[in-house]
Write a protein that holds these residues in place. Structure first.
Motif, mmCIF file in Angstrom:
data_model
loop_
_atom_site.group_PDB
_atom_site.id
_atom_site.type_symbol
_atom_site.label_atom_id
_atom_site.label_comp_id
_atom_site.label_asym_id
_atom_site.label_seq_id
_atom_site.Cartn_x
_atom_site.Cartn_y
_atom_site.Cartn_z
ATOM 1 N N ASN A 1 0.830 -1.203 0.000
ATOM 2 C CA ASN A 1 0.000 0.000 0.000
ATOM 3 C C ASN A 1 0.860 1.246 0.000
ATOM 4 O O ASN A 1 0.589 2.213 -0.708
ATOM 5 C CB ASN A 1 -0.912 0.016 1.232
ATOM 6 N N GLY A 2 1.921 1.208 0.832
ATOM 7 C CA GLY A 2 2.823 2.359 0.891
ATOM 8 C C GLY A 2 3.439 2.631 -0.472
ATOM 9 O O GLY A 2 3.445 3.775 -0.956
ATOM 10 N N LEU A 3 3.954 1.560 -1.100
ATOM 11 C CA LEU A 3 4.548 1.699 -2.432
ATOM 12 C C LEU A 3 3.525 2.245 -3.420
ATOM 13 O O LEU A 3 3.809 3.118 -4.236
ATOM 14 C CB LEU A 3 5.053 0.348 -2.921
ATOM 15 N N LEU A 4 2.299 1.728 -3.288
ATOM 16 C CA LEU A 4 1.229 2.096 -4.214
ATOM 17 C C LEU A 4 0.936 3.586 -4.109
ATOM 18 O O LEU A 4 0.847 4.295 -5.126
ATOM 19 C CB LEU A 4 -0.013 1.286 -3.841
ATOM 20 N N VAL A 5 0.806 4.063 -2.879
ATOM 21 C CA VAL A 5 0.519 5.481 -2.677
ATOM 22 C C VAL A 5 1.657 6.312 -3.244
ATOM 23 O O VAL A 5 1.440 7.341 -3.904
ATOM 24 C CB VAL A 5 0.321 5.786 -1.179
ATOM 25 N N ALA B 1 -3.339 1.644 -14.345
ATOM 26 C CA ALA B 1 -1.888 1.442 -14.313
ATOM 27 C C ALA B 1 -1.455 0.991 -12.923
ATOM 28 O O ALA B 1 -0.657 0.058 -12.772
ATOM 29 C CB ALA B 1 -1.173 2.728 -14.708
ATOM 30 N N ALA B 2 -2.017 1.656 -11.909
ATOM 31 C CA ALA B 2 -1.656 1.297 -10.538
ATOM 32 C C ALA B 2 -2.073 -0.136 -10.243
ATOM 33 O O ALA B 2 -1.349 -0.877 -9.579
ATOM 34 C CB ALA B 2 -2.319 2.252 -9.553
ATOM 35 N N ALA B 3 -3.253 -0.516 -10.773
ATOM 36 C CA ALA B 3 -3.722 -1.876 -10.528
ATOM 37 C C ALA B 3 -2.773 -2.887 -11.156
ATOM 38 O O ALA B 3 -2.491 -3.928 -10.571
ATOM 39 C CB ALA B 3 -5.133 -2.053 -11.092
ATOM 40 N N GLU B 4 -2.262 -2.535 -12.367
ATOM 41 C CA GLU B 4 -1.305 -3.443 -13.000
ATOM 42 C C GLU B 4 -0.035 -3.561 -12.169
ATOM 43 O O GLU B 4 0.503 -4.644 -11.964
ATOM 44 C CB GLU B 4 -0.972 -2.947 -14.406
ATOM 45 N N ARG B 5 0.445 -2.377 -11.691
ATOM 46 C CA ARG B 5 1.638 -2.403 -10.825
ATOM 47 C C ARG B 5 1.369 -3.258 -9.602
ATOM 48 O O ARG B 5 2.192 -4.075 -9.195
ATOM 49 C CB ARG B 5 1.985 -0.975 -10.397
ATOM 50 N N LEU B 6 0.166 -3.064 -9.024
ATOM 51 C CA LEU B 6 -0.187 -3.815 -7.821
ATOM 52 C C LEU B 6 -0.109 -5.322 -8.087
ATOM 53 O O LEU B 6 0.489 -6.068 -7.316
ATOM 54 C CB LEU B 6 -1.602 -3.445 -7.364
ATOM 55 N N GLY B 7 -0.683 -5.714 -9.238
ATOM 56 C CA GLY B 7 -0.665 -7.133 -9.572
ATOM 57 C C GLY B 7 0.756 -7.663 -9.668
ATOM 58 O O GLY B 7 1.081 -8.703 -9.100
ATOM 59 N N SER B 8 1.626 -6.896 -10.355
ATOM 60 C CA SER B 8 2.990 -7.395 -10.529
ATOM 61 C C SER B 8 3.711 -7.418 -9.184
ATOM 62 O O SER B 8 4.429 -8.360 -8.882
ATOM 63 C CB SER B 8 3.745 -6.537 -11.546
ATOM 64 N N TRP B 9 3.481 -6.385 -8.359
ATOM 65 C CA TRP B 9 4.133 -6.385 -7.042
ATOM 66 C C TRP B 9 3.681 -7.558 -6.209
ATOM 67 O O TRP B 9 4.465 -8.188 -5.512
ATOM 68 C CB TRP B 9 3.824 -5.080 -6.289
#
Lengths: 459, 425
Positions: free
Chosen positions: A70-74, A115-123
């Protein structure tokens, strides 16, 4: 993923045990005289060092992975989305990203979110694989190291026993940690609440209307958190419960101790225990379905305007629930009075009733009072009966056929379906919880001390 | 002389009167005790009787057997899932009730439960060979008709005071006269998931959720509880710290359950971000509540193992850990298990903390794992008790009977274990 990993840990620990034990077996076969520990302990030593660190690592990883991501995401979200946003808005954003990532898309999310959701998935997949790789390599390394340490003279049993002792101490501390967790979380959230609503308003205010404060700019948005009516309602319902339960419980105990024969006791006691074993949600339903309508009709006969959620219904049913606590604790207290006192009184020609009221009851009084205090703490903390049968509106009244609300009812209504942690409405529940915890804690401490002290006198 | 006799006589009567008074007081106290016990037992009986009187009716469910013509115009053979199932149900009703006007079909369709079209669709998708033929299915009738058939709502009330009009009852009677109405045992109560419609709402989601939560609770509290109890009872030095731990455990056993809910909400959901409504969190919260019970019971069980066993084991050279693990713990295990089952039974009935962590969600399918949203038995009862539909009153009572049944079974197992395995020294 976590499930498979836990299975892997279990399997590798078994392998480790086997490795260690066969090493131990070899030592025993070669040099029976000088082996310190039994082969099983060698196995256990390797297994513990393989399984335990990996298990702790996985648990910590799972617990904190969301927070880190979550921190990374924000941090990765564009500034115009996060700049100046309150924590609630940010958590809303994160929830949206997570929903999109989980495929629950309603409407068309903005490209940033996608885009964030894609990043989230990969993370998430990176994190999951990293966890597996780290855990498995730790286990293999641990197996190699510990296996290398095994020698015939190695004191495997002592090592294993020390680790076991350490684990047992940790488990004992779990209870203390739970208490600390309760106190810290209640204090922390209450602190946040008291920064918004001054404690004086909370403890002495006469107006409890928490729903109003949903929006800060509303009229009467402040000052709706006066908890006095809630406390009064709690006291009223608890008083009704105790008035129902104390005489019934006490007379039951007196009869069982002094008059009943062994057979009656063996029948009545389990039946009373059944009262304590019925889940409280059942009592709540009973109060709503049967007792409240009955009271309303009875009130109608006498021309009284009885509220459908009368304090009498909730309190009365709660009283039924409490009967077994009072009867069994009084029973214990009466039985703890030495037989010589009772026999002496009877021998002087006193009737059983006189023995009971002049000798046994005075002698057992502290124990009985302790039991009543414990029951009272239960009545104050009881939730489901009042949530289902008492009212929601806090009114400042001592009228038993009126509708009142209690601390526990308010906690539940404030928290159901609302998880925003920065509104005074949610935080107020924690302030109420703190008060509830402190009051019941005080009652319990006093009661337990009284009961214990009293018991020691005759032992 | 006569004076003295008179005084004696007077004293005697006075003594007599006093004895009578004292005996009367004794008898009174005895009666108060009897009355108190009778009142308590009467209250328990009232509780059980009202619950079972309201609940037994939910164990049967009115069904209607209807022939649904599955015509090829309405259902595509290539893709049966996409048929016009509403029309299929309408045709079935039209065929079943003779002399019904087309304008009334919409109303008459509501005799069957709202989900009938999905039941028919699923049946046809499972067996596409019936397309073009007639599918005979037994479906639950909707709540008002069910209530009337079971006699909960009288059909002889004036028309404006019941939910069904005379015309609607006429249709239902037409079905009944063809022998299409039956009232079999309601397996759906145990095997269906929750629903907005009482006639098809069941407990399976709650049972599975409760099972997962209890499993998590057991997996955490059983090992931790035993380890803590063994340490405190057998190894711990008697000092301030262990004293604090002990007092703490006793107090924890008396903390109101809702406070544990607050703890779970603040720590597990807020701090660790675990999913809301999940049996995992529910089980963790319940395990914190069960822990003190298990510790206290285990300590009692360990205490009851005679010292001679320990001394004998130590005497032949066992280490303190070996004495406990190999000799004391196995002997104490029956007592520990009994206490654990009783603790789990308490956890099964616990509702308040589960409400706070959101295990009162409306979920229409049983959870597939410990991380999925779910309800538990007591929270399901709470949800149903709040539902306005008439049919949910009986469902709630029936749910309570199922819950009490589970509790009874668990307690019976505990008693059985105690009697079977308990040792007397």
């Amino acid at each position: 993923m976590v499930g498979y990993l836990l299975t892997t840990i279990l399997l590798l620990s078994c392998v480790a045990f086997w490795v260690g034990r066969s090493a131990g077996n070899k030592f025993a076969a070669k040099s029976a005289q000088s082996t310190h520990s039994l082969p099983g302990y060698h196995g256990a030593f390797v297994a513990i060092w393989v399984g335990l660190p990996a298990l702790v690592l996985v648990l910590l990883w799972v617990l904190f992975q969301n927070n880190v991501i979550n921190g990374l995401l924000v941090g990765s979200l564009p500034d115009d989305l996060t700049a100046g946003a309150s924590p609630a808005q940010i958590s809303l954003l994160i929830a949206e990203v997570r929903n999109v990532a989980a495929g629950q898309i309603f409407g068309t999310p903005s490209p940033d979110i996608v885009a964030a959701a894609e990043r989230l998935g990969s993370w998430q997949s990176i994190s999951a694989w990293a966890m597996v790789v780290v855990a498995v390599s730790i286990m293999l390394l641990a197996m190699a190291f510990t296996r290398a340490r095994l020698t015939p003279a190695f004191r495997a049993r002592n090592r294993v026993e020390n680790i076991l002792s350490g684990l047992m101490i940790l488990c004992s501390i779990a209870a203390v940690l739970t208490t600390l967790g309760i106190i810290t979380s209640l204090l922390y959230e209450s602190w946040a609440f008291f920064k918004i609503v001054p404690p004086a308003d909370f403890f002495f205010g006469l107006n409890w209307e928490p729903q109003i404060a949903i929006r800060a700019d509303q009229v009467a948005g402040n000052g709706a958190f006066g908890a006095v009516p809630v406390f009064v309602g709690t006291i009223l319902i608890a008083t009704i419960a105790m008035t129902v339960a104390t005489p019934i419980g006490l007379y039951t105990a007196i009869y069982l101790v002094e008059y009943a024969n062994e057979r009656t006791r063996s029948i009545v006691k389990p039946i009373l225990e059944m009262l304590a074993g019925v889940p409280t949600v059942v009592y709540g339903f009973f109060a709503v379905l049967t007792v409240a309508p009955a009271i309303r009709e009875a009130g109608g006969l006498f021309g009284l305007a009885t509220s459908p959620n009368s304090a009498l219904a909730a309190g009365g049913v709660m009283g039924i629930m409490i009967i077994p606590f009072i009867s069994s604790l009084s029973d214990d207290a009466l039985r703890a009075v030495p037989r010589s006192l009772r026999d002496g009184s009877l021998a002087m020609g006193a009737t059983r009733a006189e023995t009971m009221t002049r000798v046994l009851l005075p002698a057992a009084l502290p124990g009985i009072v302790g039991g009543i205090l414990l029951a009272l703490s239960r009545a104050i903390g009881e939730t489901m009966i009042v949530v289902m049968a008492a009212g929601l509106i806090a009114s400042l009244t001592f009228n038993p056929i009126d509708s009142v609300t209690t601390v526990t009812v308010q906690i539940v209504t404030l928290l159901i379906g609302d998880t925003a942690f920065d509104s005074p409405k949610t935080l107020a529940a924690f302030a109420l919880g703190l008060v509830l915890f402190l009051i019941t804690l005080a009652l319990n401490v006093v009661a337990l001390r009284v009961v214990r002290k009293y018991r020691e006198q005759y032992d | 002389m006569t004076d003295m006799a008179a005084t004696l006589q007077a004293q005697k009567t006075a003594a007599e009167a006093m004895r009578k008074r004292r005996y009367a007081a004794d008898a009174r106290l005895r009666w108060y005790g009897r009355i108190a016990i009778s009142v308590a037992i009467l209250l328990l009986l009232t509780l059980l009787v009202t619950i079972s009187a309201g609940g037994y009716k939910a164990f049967i469910q009115t069904h209607a057997t209807i022939d649904f013509p599955i015509s090829e115009e309405l259902v595509d053979r290539a893709d049966p899932a996409k048929g016009d199932w509403r029309a299929v149900v309408r045709n079935g009703i039209e065929a079943a009730i003779p002399g019904i006007a087309a304008s009334e079909l919409r109303k008459a369709q509501q005799i069957l439960t709202n989900n009938t079209q999905f039941f028919v669709r699923d049946a046809v998708v499972a067996d596409p060979s019936v397309i073009g033929k007639t599918l005979t299915m037994r479906v639950p009738v909707s709540d008002p008709y069910d209530q009337m058939q079971k006699g909960v709502v009288s059909r002889h009330l004036p028309e404006e005071r019941r939910r069904l009009t005379d015309r609607e009852i006429e249709w239902f009677d037409a079905l009944a006269s063809q022998g299409r109405i039956s009232t079999p045992f309601n397996w759906g109560l145990l095997f269906n998931a929750d629903s907005r419609f009482p006639e098809i709402a069941g407990l399976s989601g709650a049972i599975v959720g409760s099972f997962y939560a209890l499993m998590v609770c057991f997996l955490i509290s059983f090992p931790v509880g035993i380890a803590a109890a063994v340490y405190l009872e057998e190894f711990a030095p008697k000092n301030r710290i262990t004293d604090i731990i002990e007092v703490n455990i006793n107090n924890l056993a008396a903390v109101p359950s809702i406070v544990f809910g607050l703890l779970g909400l603040a720590v597990f959901l807020q701090m660790f971000g675990l999913p809301r409504s999940a049996p995992l969190v529910g089980g963790m919260v319940l395990s914190l509540m069960t822990l003190p019970t298990i510790i206290i019971v285990t300590r009692a069980a360990l205490k009851s193992v005679p010292p001679s066993i320990r001394e004998a084991a130590a005497g032949i050279g066992a280490s303190p850990h070996q004495v406990i693990l190999h000799h004391v713990l196995p002997l104490a295990l029956p007592g520990i298990l009994t206490g654990t089952i009783i603790g789990l039974a308490q956890a099964l009935g616990e509702t308040a903390p589960l409400l706070l962590i959101g295990m009162n969600a409306f979920i229409t399918s049983p959870p597939g794992g410990v991380m999925e949203a779910s309800t538990a038995l007591p929270t399901q009862i709470f949800i149903w008790a709040d539902s306005p539909e008439r049919g949910f009153v009986a469902r709630t009572s029936a749910g309570i009977m199922v819950l009490l049944g589970f509790l009874l079974v668990m307690n019976a197992i505990a008693i059985f274990l105690r009697q079977r395995l308990e040792r007397r020294w």
